[in-house]
Each structure stands twice: as C-alpha cells, then as structure tokens.
Design an enzyme around this catalytic site. Structure first.
Site, PDB file in Angstrom:
ATOM      1  N   ARG A   1      15.824   4.502  -9.934  1.00  0.00           N
ATOM      2  CA  ARG A   1      14.547   3.800  -9.988  1.00  0.00           C
ATOM      3  C   ARG A   1      14.183   3.529 -11.450  1.00  0.00           C
ATOM      4  NH1 ARG A   1       8.974   6.393  -7.590  1.00  0.00           N
ATOM      5  NH2 ARG A   1       9.275   7.716  -9.415  1.00  0.00           N
TER       6      ARG A   1
ATOM      7  N   TYR B   1     -12.507  -5.107  19.565  1.00  0.00           N
ATOM      8  CA  TYR B   1     -11.612  -6.274  19.587  1.00  0.00           C
ATOM      9  C   TYR B   1     -10.467  -6.072  20.576  1.00  0.00           C
ATOM     10  CZ  TYR B   1     -13.545  -8.333  15.282  1.00  0.00           C
ATOM     11  OH  TYR B   1     -14.346  -8.916  14.339  1.00  0.00           O
TER      12      TYR B   1
ATOM     13  N   LYS C   1      -1.778   9.309 -12.362  1.00  0.00           N
ATOM     14  CA  LYS C   1      -1.577   7.863 -12.209  1.00  0.00           C
ATOM     15  C   LYS C   1      -2.407   7.325 -11.043  1.00  0.00           C
ATOM     16  CE  LYS C   1       2.537   8.831  -9.406  1.00  0.00           C
ATOM     17  NZ  LYS C   1       4.003   8.971  -9.430  1.00  0.00           N
TER      18      LYS C   1
ATOM     19  N   MET D   1     -12.661  -4.291  10.327  1.00  0.00           N
ATOM     20  CA  MET D   1     -12.671  -4.292   8.863  1.00  0.00           C
ATOM     21  C   MET D   1     -13.671  -3.288   8.293  1.00  0.00           C
ATOM     22  SD  MET D   1     -13.325  -7.412   6.162  1.00  0.00           S
ATOM     23  CE  MET D   1     -12.045  -8.461   6.819  1.00  0.00           C
TER      24      MET D   1
HETATM   25  C1  LIG Z   1       4.346  10.293  -9.136  1.00  0.00           C
HETATM   26  C2  LIG Z   1       5.306  11.047  -9.984  1.00  0.00           C
HETATM   27  C3  LIG Z   1       5.154  12.432 -10.151  1.00  0.00           C
HETATM   28  C4  LIG Z   1       4.209  13.258  -9.309  1.00  0.00           C
HETATM   29  O1  LIG Z   1       4.759  13.340  -8.018  1.00  0.00           O
HETATM   30  P1  LIG Z   1       4.086  14.165  -6.822  1.00  0.00           P
HETATM   31  O2  LIG Z   1       5.086  14.066  -5.727  1.00  0.00           O
HETATM   32  O3  LIG Z   1       2.820  13.459  -6.502  1.00  0.00           O
HETATM   33  O4  LIG Z   1       3.858  15.545  -7.288  1.00  0.00           O
HETATM   34  C5  LIG Z   1       5.983  13.075 -11.078  1.00  0.00           C
HETATM   35  N1  LIG Z   1       6.915  12.369 -11.781  1.00  0.00           N
HETATM   36  C6  LIG Z   1       7.103  11.037 -11.619  1.00  0.00           C
HETATM   37  C7  LIG Z   1       8.141  10.355 -12.404  1.00  0.00           C
HETATM   38  C8  LIG Z   1       6.311  10.345 -10.711  1.00  0.00           C
HETATM   39  O5  LIG Z   1       6.501   9.023 -10.541  1.00  0.00           O
END
Ligand SMILES: *Cc1c(COP(=O)(O)O)cnc(C)c1O
Length: 345
Positions: free
Chosen positions: A128, A242, A33, A290
């Site tokens: 969640r 800065y 992701k 920046m």
């Molecule tokens: C992001 C995520 C993972 C992977 O988690 P890591 O801690 O990066 O290994 C697995 N399952 C779900 C549902 C996630 O949101």
C-alpha cells in the site's frame, strides 16, 4: 434539542491509551487521522497528550497542521502519506514529520527541506505505502546519514492473530531494519495486542483508543442518544416507512427519531439494528431514511419516551458494524456532522 446527542467520553479515551500503553514496555503513540477517527482531532489529541502520548500520526499534512494547532510545539506529528508535492510549506511551518514512502519523496524532501525531520515507511508485504526491500537497500546508506526519526511499516492482517502474514511481515521488517540504530515502529492496535515481538520502539494504536475491536477490553468512547420527535399507534396491517417494508403484526407503537443515513447510519443497518431505552430493545421498523428512523417501541412500558439510545451501554460501534456488515472504523468515521457533540472529561 432537535438533533441527536453525540457524547464523547474523553476520560475513556485516555483510559484506553493508558491500557494500550501498559501492554508494552515501549513508547505508545496515538493515531489521530481522519479528524481523530471522526471524534474531533483537537479534543482527542489534547486528551491523549495529557495522558502521555508524545508522538501522533495523521494521514495527510493538512490534518497534521490541525493537530499541531491543537497541541502546540513539542510532540512529533508523523504524516503517513509522506512528503507530497506542494506540501513542503505545510510540513515546514507546522513542524510535521513525513514518513517518506518512495525514492521520489526522499529526493523531494532532501531537496526542499534539508535538515527537516523525517521518517521512512517500508513495505513489508501490504503493498500500500512504503519502500520495497530493493529500493530501501539502494537508498538506505544515504538516508541513514540524514538520521531518520523513525523506520516504520504496517501489518495487513494484525486483527487475525494466527494469520501467517503477521510473522512474515515481522521477519521482513527485521531484515530491513535490524542493527541500524534507528527507532522502529511496526504495530497499530492489532499488532500491539499480538505481543512483545511486534512492539519495537513505538506502537501506533488508533481504533483501540476509540473503543473499537480488536481491543476487546476497550472502554466505549461514544454514546449517541436520539430525541423522540413523535410517537403514534399503528394497527395490524398498517405499514411504516419507504417501500412499505414493515407491516404491523399487532397493535404497535412507533417512535420517530431525528437521524438517518445522512448522519452515517447506513440503510444496511436497518434490518438487524435496534435502539434502546434503558435495557429494553426497540427494533427499527422499516427503512432508515435520510434524516429519520422509525422505531417499534411497543415493548416499552413508557408511553412517550424522551429519547432512545443508538450507541450506549447495550450497543457499541462494533455492534453497529456487525449489523451493517462493516468494521467499527467505518461507523466511527461516518458519524455525522449534524449531531450536537459534547465532550465529557
Ligand atoms: C490507521 C493506521 C494506524 C492505526 O491503525 P488502527 O488499526 O486503527 O490501530 C497505524 N498505522 C498506519 C500506517 C495506519 O494507516
């Protein structure tokens, strides 16, 4: 070259997947992701498929479409956000497997894409995503008749092995899924490390693949080198940057490099962070701006170094995370789009 050079080591990525895969006797998927945790979904997914991953996970259907384009037909691509309104065509055309999170999503999926693969996400205490035990009890039998590809849940505290929440969620997950004959998945990187009881049929590591905690033995995957734009001498009492927050205490040499908070290097990093030249530590002098960082290179024997390293053998993503008071995940996914990226395989 005027921008930072971000080098992504695909061989290390593959090695991390193999190492996590070796920790369990069950199947190891890969979470890609957020554009492969910021490193590029396309090369990351291809590399992990070559290493042997057959199931991939993304957060959103749009990301799934990009991963499908990279991988072609075959591997499962699961979508954690499930089947959201308006996503039916994306899910169908890219052969994505939504992890259905609610009664609404189950109804939507069965109505718009009957016969299309799906999984079920269950809530075991994180609150969640996923169906709660009572919802699942009501829906379980009709859902099982449609043969889900996977039943999954997610651990809230797996990076703390002794946290009571791990055993509590494990118990809940087993109560909801034991004896149903459907493949199950509970663990991301942290749960994979917790041990066999947490592995079920599929593990879903993400951050460990990319070299981050809690997979302490991971090989680092990213390196970031910043070319030096100019160097200058400053006299005791002169200030840098800065807000005049850094004052020379001795005759000093300052190097200016082209990266800043617009490239994901948070201002909060500045007081604790250094850049490196070989094994010489060169502290940041003053604030991160920046596009630029000023570095105290007084200790360097070399007058005019060509480049300084921000991520490399002496300092990894978790060191940056510690300096900024955050986690490696945030450092990785914040890595800027301005860097020249190269992939080593
Ligand atoms: C992001 C995520 C993972 C992977 O988690 P890591 O801690 O990066 O290994 C697995 N399952 C779900 C549902 C996630 O949101």
């Amino acid at each position: 070259m005027s921008t930072g050079q971000l080098t992504i080591d695909l061989e290390a990525l593959a090695a991390n997947w193999r190492a996590l895969n070796a920790m369990s006797t069950t199947e190891t998927a890969a979470v890609v992701k957020a554009n492969g945790y910021g490193l590029g979904a396309d090369p990351v997914a291809r590399t992990l498929a070559q290493a042997g991953a057959r199931r991939f996970f993304v957060a959103a259907a749009e990301e799934g479409a990009a991963v499908r384009a990279a991988l072609g037909p075959g591997p499962m691509i699961g979508v954690f956000s499930g089947h959201m309104a308006g996503d039916s065509a994306l899910i169908r055309d890219n052969d994505l497997t939504p992890m259905l999170n609610s009664v609404d999503q189950v109804l939507r999926h069965f109505e718009t894409l009957p016969q299309h693969a799906f999984g079920i996400q269950l809530d075991t205490g994180m609150n969640r995503l996923g169906m709660e035990p009572a919802e699942w009890a009501a829906l379980r039998d009709p859902v099982l008749q449609q043969m889900p590809a996977l039943l999954m849940s997610h651990l809230a505290c797996a990076d703390e092995p002794d946290h009571f929440m791990n055993a509590k969620q494990l118990r809940c997950f087993r109560e909801m899924t034991d004896g149903l004959g459907v493949p199950r998945s509970l663990s991301a990187t942290g749960g994979t490390i917790l041990g066999e009881a947490y592995h079920f049929d599929v593990t879903r590591p993400g951050v460990g693949l990319y070299g981050g905690r809690p997979f302490e033995e991971a090989r680092p995957v990213v390196a970031l080198d910043l070319p030096v734009i100019q160097t200058r001498e400053v006299q005791p009492g002169e200030t840098v940057g800065y807000g005049n927050t850094w004052t020379a205490q001795r005759p000093s040499r300052i190097a200016t490099v082209p990266a800043g908070y617009a490239d994901g290097l948070f201002r909060a990093l500045a007081p604790k962070l250094a850049l490196w030249h070989g094994d010489t530590r060169c502290p940041i002098a003053g604030r991160i701006s920046m596009d630029l960082i000023t570095v105290d290179i007084t200790e360097l024997s070399e007058e005019a170094p060509e480049a300084l390293s921000l991520l490399g053998p002496n300092q990894g993503v978790d060191d940056l995370a510690d300096a900024a008071g955050t986690i490696g995940y945030e450092i990785l996914t914040a890595l800027g789009a301005r860097y020249a990226r190269s992939y080593r395989s």
